[in-house]
Design a protein around this motif. Structure first.
Motif: not given
Length: 93
Positions: A6-8, A53-59
């Motif tokens: 997860q990238f916050d 901008i999204p508050q987090s991106i999960i890869v």
């Protein structure tokens, strides 16, 4: 085994930018997601946004075998590389 990272959104970086953050093209996050998808990752973005901008991106990546720990760092490296090329590497941590 599915690995995820997860990238916050780095709010300490986003808040000082203020209006400058709004000059980011709206498609830049979609480009980041597309680049990661082309590398074979499943990408989820948060439904919560901060200034567009999204508050987090999960890869997420499906892995098998003994190399799982190696690929955990590879997810981070691929995300950092893609975001650096788009000029938004400091927005996510």
């Amino acid at each position: 085994m599915k690995l995820h990272q997860q990238f916050d959104l780095n709010l300490s970086m986003a808040k000082p930018l203020g209006r400058e953050l709004m000059t980011l093209p709206p498609y830049i996050i979609e480009e980041l997601i597309t680049k990661m998808s082309k590398k074979g990752y499943t990408v989820l973005k948060s439904s919560a946004y901060y200034m567009g901008i999204p508050q987090s991106i999960i890869v997420i990546k499906e892995f098998t075998g003994p190399f799982v720990s190696h690929f955990t760092s590879k997810i981070r490296k691929d995300f950092d590389e893609a975001s650096r090329r788009l000029g938004i590497n400091e927005l996510f941590m």
